[in-house]
Scaffold this active site. Sequence first.
Site, PDB file in Angstrom:
ATOM      1  CG  ASP A 190      42.351  37.750  36.155  1.00 33.34           C
ATOM      2  OD1 ASP A 190      42.327  38.294  35.031  1.00 33.34           O
ATOM      3  OD2 ASP A 190      41.322  37.468  36.778  1.00 33.34           O
ATOM      4  CG  ASP A 218      42.496  34.385  32.542  1.00 34.93           C
ATOM      5  OD1 ASP A 218      42.902  34.153  33.700  1.00 34.93           O
ATOM      6  OD2 ASP A 218      41.426  34.961  32.297  1.00 34.93           O
ATOM      7  CG  ASP A 228      33.429  39.696  25.663  1.00 35.06           C
ATOM      8  OD1 ASP A 228      34.648  39.704  25.374  1.00 35.06           O
ATOM      9  OD2 ASP A 228      33.013  39.936  26.817  1.00 35.06           O
TER      10      ASP A 228
END
Length: 418
Positions: A66, A68, A150
């Site tokens: 996907d 984003d 992260d």
Amino acid sequence: MASATPPPEALFPDAPEPAVYDADVRPDDVDPDALKVIRRLRRSGYQAYLVGGGVRDLLLNAKPKDFDIATSARPNEVRSLFRNCRIIGRRFRLAHILFGGGKIIETATFRRDPSADDDDDDARRREDVDLLIRHDNVFGEPWEDAMRRDFTINGLFYDSEANTVIDYVGGMPDIRGRVVRTIGQPDVRFREDPVRILRAIKFSARLDLGIDPPVYDAMVAQRDELARAARPRLLEEILRLLRGGAAHRSFWLMWETGALGVLLPQVAMHLDDGSPDSRRLWGRLDAIDTLRRAGSLPTDAVLFSALLLGPIEEAVDGVPDATRAYEALMQDVVETLAVPRRLKERVRTLVQAQRRMRAGKMGALPRREYFDEASTLLSLESHARGERIPDWLGEETDDDTAPRPRTRRRRRRRRAPE
Ligand code: ATP
Ligand code: MG
């Protein structure tokens, strides 16, 4: 095209200077609707970039799941620009921009980790500080949005108009070196959110990346923190490891880091004994990866059954009350991972059916609604045993031990690959 807003370093003297790289990305590889969203946000004077896993996958030549977007526009501002927009999320509001075929382009306002300013660095490092992030995020600047992420490979911004990568976190060298590295100190980042340990394993296994040695050491050192993470997230990440196309490598890393011993000690102990029975887990996981590559990923219940089959069979073999033995074994699993009752019951049904089929006791099984799933589980186990798959289980193939899902009777529920 120049950005409508001044660069962050002009507004925030503290902001680190990003490295900017020419991106080797073909515009055709980017979702055209995501490009449209970015273009409209830019034309309206906002900053907008492609971010996260989509950028990482593009740069690693993997197929992005996907795309984003991160933007300086607030959720309400995004909504006023797009008719097909829905605001979701209570803790942190995001805009979902909807396109045909159920496609969603997630568009989030830049945000920062609020604990970054209330904890001084020494406090953050102290052993006894509870770092688990419990509060909501707040809006921030692009560099802050990059820093809260992260891993460095997940912290890159792709500027689709200039075809450049904006790197505040040293992600580009790590993309080139194919290595998973935390943004900031690994011990701190894993204690803030222990699920990141499983995410490191997922990215390393799925994308075939190395793990930076200090990061690996921190995963081992902080693995017990996993017990403190939100349990439904743990189950979901374990299922993602099974579904990701690299289940074998993922669970090898889970075992090797000791994360498996924390989350599924039953499976870890089973592997530790090194018996041929226990080694069949690797064969089942290989078979899952093969099915995934063929586009027929088994259901979650089949995946979870394949993971737990060894310890379950060990527990129920030769005992008079198999159901009770099963319940006793599963009690801890259910507790640690918040396994929904339905999934637990389904695993029992499938394992039981698989055992009956293996023993040649078909009975009424072919008429049961779970027959396809049970047959898939049997085929995974047959593959692991190097056994021929029974003829009645599907079409003939050249390779009789190749795993395959049972699909003749009824269309199986398929889950979109992640
Ligand atoms: P996948 O391809 O599996 O979806 P992803 O990197 O897109 O991988 P997501 O869970 O979709 O992972 O998250 C999107 C982005 O959000 C990540 O790339 C990362 O930048 C950030 N992110 C997700 N989870 C965390 C986390 N636990 N801590 C910090 N940042 C995170
Ligand atoms: Mg994603």
